[in-house]
Enzyme design. Structure first.
Site, PDB file in Angstrom:
ATOM      1  N   SER A 239       0.846  -1.189   0.000  1.00  0.00           N
ATOM      2  CA  SER A 239       0.000   0.000   0.000  1.00  0.00           C
ATOM      3  C   SER A 239       0.882   1.238   0.000  1.00  0.00           C
ATOM      4  CB  SER A 239      -0.889   0.003   1.237  1.00  0.00           C
ATOM      5  OG  SER A 239      -0.079   0.296   2.364  1.00  0.00           O
ATOM      6  N   LYS A 240       0.218   2.371  -0.133  1.00  0.00           N
ATOM      7  CA  LYS A 240       0.927   3.643  -0.118  1.00  0.00           C
ATOM      8  C   LYS A 240       1.735   3.783   1.177  1.00  0.00           C
ATOM      9  CE  LYS A 240      -0.294   7.657  -2.592  1.00  0.00           C
ATOM     10  NZ  LYS A 240      -1.205   8.665  -2.952  1.00  0.00           N
TER      11      LYS A 240
END
Ligand code: GLU
Length: 466
Positions: A239-240
């Site tokens: 994920s980010k």
């Protein structure tokens, strides 16, 4: 000749997964004395932007992977794609399909009700009648109707797709005439002479479609290497927050391009147990046929560790250049190399490095209250005053050795130890009791500024005692 390419779609920033396949493609071309080409896949006019394309090019420049030739923009090549659509039509290998959206929806619903795979049923494949009025046709390619599409993937080995399970006569040009993704990728890879395609394995299911296009046009099918994803330490999609961000974020956080490339090459490929690779070594050793078959896990500690390594080992000139990005230009400082060398062992990122330099080259504006209370109580202030006097009498001092010698002589005369004054000196120099080797810091700050900073702390302490 080995010709590879990097072909990002400018829907957003350059992501580390994209940079990793770009690096692999770059290295493989360089290792073979081949060519590494760059193509921006910007045919999706609604989702692509010029800014995103520029940001990708900028990120690419930052990491320093030079491509060969001009950047190819797909948005400038619509005429070429059209001509190849026409070629397939002329050869009877593609055809107009007049199915309306309603008909297509009805077909889908019927297939779903029967629990069948949804697919185009080929109803216009051999159509010779009069086309319905008012429908702009799409162009579909005649895909094989059965059998297998197979290829040897450099990472996955033999890959077989059952035509019946996953193919139909897919669209190569929409009703407005614009060509579709798998079609243009194939045309460009073929025309650009790409011999090896290294890309993420999220594209694996596109490959049989692309092979259909290669074969329909009589182009040579390149060798494919589908690279497994990068996962987070828990084995989930990155994920980010885990680090799946814009490559330029890494720059802003103070990572060096060397760090990022070194980090990425090891995410999915190894060479014995070697961890540190110069670009030359990467070029000498990398082989896409050795890419790991399983997904690799992102490891933030490793990234920091590599950055620490490069901060410790790169030339002072290079670091001085890099620090400018963080608003720290010390190129005119007379002790710039000493400054870098005194701090390079302690900084994990360039961002931290810049803060540490600032603490040394700018007089402290505030003092750490806790440290002042702890290290300037009792006799400490008068010791510091006496020390100041001793330094003043010296007239001048330059090297860390000179500062050390005078300080030791001063302490010896009074039967004191370095620990009795070191923290007070640190507080005077940088505002807190944390700094690199004290004598190096004094030498970097320079004689007159050292005197000034000690005097400032003395005045401050006196004013707070009154
Ligand atoms: N444009 C595609 C993407 O950004 C890559 C296409 C390819 O490598 O074949 O995901």
């Amino acid at each position: 000749m080995v010709i590879t390419r990097f072909a990002p779609s400018p829907t957003g920033y350059l992501h580390i997964g994209g940079l990793r396949t770009a690096l692999y493609s770059f290295l493989w071309a360089r290792r073979n004395g081949g060519k590494f080409l760059f193509r921006i896949e910007d045919t999706d006019l609604a989702r692509n932007s010029k800014e995103a394309a520029e940001a990708i090019v900028e990120a690419f420049k930052w990491v320093g992977l030079a491509h060969d030739g001009e950047i190819v923009y797909q948005s400038e090549r619509f005429d070429i794609y059209k001509s190849y659509v026409q070629k397939l039509l002329d050869a009877g290998k593609a055809y107009q399909c007049y199915m309306s959206k309603d008909e297509l929806d009805a077909l889908r619903a019927e297939q779903m009700a029967k629990k069948e795979r949804t697919r185009y049923d080929g109803r216009y494949r051999d159509f010779t009648g009069t086309p319905p009025a008012g429908v702009e046709p799409v162009i579909r390619i005649k895909a094989p109707l059965d059998g297998q599409i197979s290829f040897i993937d450099g990472v996955k080995g033999e890959v077989n797709f059952n035509v019946k399970d996953m193919l139909d006569d897919f669209i190569i040009a929409r009703s407005d005439g614009t060509p579709t993704y798998n079609f243009v990728v194939t045309i460009d890879d073929a025309l650009m002479g790409v011999t090896e395609v290294i890309r993420g394995d999220d594209h694996l299911s596109n490959t049989p479609k692309q092979i259909v296009v290669y074969e329909a046009l009589g182009f040579k099918v390149p060798r494919f290497h589908h690279v497994p994803m990068i996962l987070n330490p828990e084995g989930k999609k990155l994920s980010k927050r885990d680090g799946a961000t814009d490559v330029m974020e890494y720059k802003k956080e103070g990572y060096l391009p060397e760090t990022l490339l070194n980090f990425l090459i090891r995410l999915g490929w190894s060479h014995g147990d070697q961890e540190i690779f110069s670009l030359e070594e990467m070029q000498a050793f990398f082989d896409p046929n050795d890419i790991n078959k399983s997904a690799s896990a992102y490891n933030k500690e490793k990234l920091l560790w590599l950055n620490t390594h490069y901060i410790k080992t790169l030339s002072a000139e290079r670091l001085i250049e890099e620090l400018k990005f963080f608003g720290m230009d010390i190129s005119a400082h007379i002790k710039k190399v000493e400054l870098i060398d005194a701090l390079r062992e302690r900084a994990k990122t360039l961002k931290e490095f810049a803060v540490m330099i600032e603490q040394i080259i700018v007089q402290p504006k505030t003092y750490d209250e806790g440290a002042v209370a702890k290290f300037l109580g009792g006799d400490a202030l008068s010791v510091l005053e006496a020390y100041h006097k001793t330094l003043v009498q010296k007239g001048t001092m330059n090297t860390a050795g000179e500062f050390e010698e005078s300080t030791k002589a001063f302490l010896e005369e009074r039967g004191l130890k370095l620990k009795d004054i070191a923290q007070a000196i640190r507080i005077a120099m940088v505002g807190s009791s944390v700094s690199p080797s004290i004598f190096e810091v004094l030498a970097i700050i320079g004689y007159s500024d050292v005197l000034q900073r000690i005097q400032n702390l003395i005045s401050y302490k006196r004013s707070t005692c009154e």
